[in-house]
Design a protein around this motif. Sequence first.
Motif, PDB file in Angstrom:
ATOM      1  N   ALA A  91       0.901  -1.188  -0.062  1.00 45.97           N
ATOM      2  CA  ALA A  91       0.061   0.035   0.052  1.00 45.97           C
ATOM      3  C   ALA A  91       0.857   1.167   0.021  1.00 45.97           C
ATOM      4  O   ALA A  91       1.998   1.209   0.428  1.00 45.97           O
ATOM      5  CB  ALA A  91      -0.800   0.097   1.253  1.00 45.97           C
ATOM      6  N   ASN A  95      -3.138   4.031  -2.557  1.00 44.52           N
ATOM      7  CA  ASN A  95      -3.067   2.925  -3.598  1.00 44.52           C
ATOM      8  C   ASN A  95      -2.877   1.745  -2.703  1.00 44.52           C
ATOM      9  O   ASN A  95      -2.099   1.507  -1.782  1.00 44.52           O
ATOM     10  CB  ASN A  95      -2.079   3.301  -4.508  1.00 44.52           C
ATOM     11  N   TYR A  96      -3.407   0.476  -3.380  1.00 41.78           N
ATOM     12  CA  TYR A  96      -3.293  -0.666  -2.726  1.00 41.78           C
ATOM     13  C   TYR A  96      -2.971  -1.935  -3.550  1.00 41.78           C
ATOM     14  O   TYR A  96      -3.532  -1.705  -4.888  1.00 41.78           O
ATOM     15  CB  TYR A  96      -4.459  -1.155  -2.089  1.00 41.78           C
ATOM     16  N   ASP A 133      -3.631  -5.231  -5.466  1.00 39.76           N
ATOM     17  CA  ASP A 133      -5.049  -6.126  -5.362  1.00 39.76           C
ATOM     18  C   ASP A 133      -5.361  -7.011  -4.244  1.00 39.76           C
ATOM     19  O   ASP A 133      -6.357  -7.280  -3.989  1.00 39.76           O
ATOM     20  CB  ASP A 133      -5.194  -6.774  -6.996  1.00 39.76           C
ATOM     21  N   LYS A 189      -6.711  -5.046  -1.272  1.00 42.08           N
ATOM     22  CA  LYS A 189      -7.669  -3.983  -1.626  1.00 42.08           C
ATOM     23  C   LYS A 189      -8.880  -4.435  -0.829  1.00 42.08           C
ATOM     24  O   LYS A 189      -9.391  -5.471  -1.154  1.00 42.08           O
ATOM     25  CB  LYS A 189      -7.929  -3.759  -3.061  1.00 42.08           C
ATOM     26  N   GLY A 190      -9.661  -3.394  -0.072  1.00 41.89           N
ATOM     27  CA  GLY A 190     -10.761  -3.758   0.403  1.00 41.89           C
ATOM     28  C   GLY A 190     -10.417  -4.197   2.069  1.00 41.89           C
ATOM     29  O   GLY A 190     -11.639  -4.251   2.692  1.00 41.89           O
ATOM     30  N   THR A 199      -6.131  -0.661   5.107  1.00 39.84           N
ATOM     31  CA  THR A 199      -6.301   0.805   4.842  1.00 39.84           C
ATOM     32  C   THR A 199      -5.139   1.579   5.319  1.00 39.84           C
ATOM     33  O   THR A 199      -4.752   1.223   6.461  1.00 39.84           O
ATOM     34  CB  THR A 199      -7.499   1.412   5.685  1.00 39.84           C
TER      35      THR A 199
END
Length: 115
Positions: free
Chosen positions: A49, A61-62, A64, A67-68, A71
């Motif tokens: 990240a 940005n993360y 894949d 992601k979700g 944070t």
Amino acid sequence: QVQLVESGGGLVQAGGSLRLSCAASGSSFSINAMGWYRQAPGKQREWVAGITSRGRTNYLNYADSVKGRFTISRDNAKNMVYLQMNSLKPEDTAVYYCHTGDLPWGQGTQVTVSS
């Protein structure tokens, strides 16, 4: 010399959460961009990240794979960067590092997720 110090790792069951912290020590260092990386046993270090601050706007940005679930955030007053990790999976097990620019890599913090 500025040093990056990671903390907050530990052992957690799958589905659990951890919050990693990154502190820049040794100078009045203003972090404009910071990345979190991780390295699992036998694997290359990978980017997880990133946060880039321009004015009052933070660009996040993360990878894949996180992601979700993860944070990235920062606290300007404390000159700290954090990585909140939720819904952890065994494949998230790794040593996690924060890093930016040409600074030396820190020791990292171990995250172990049990199944």
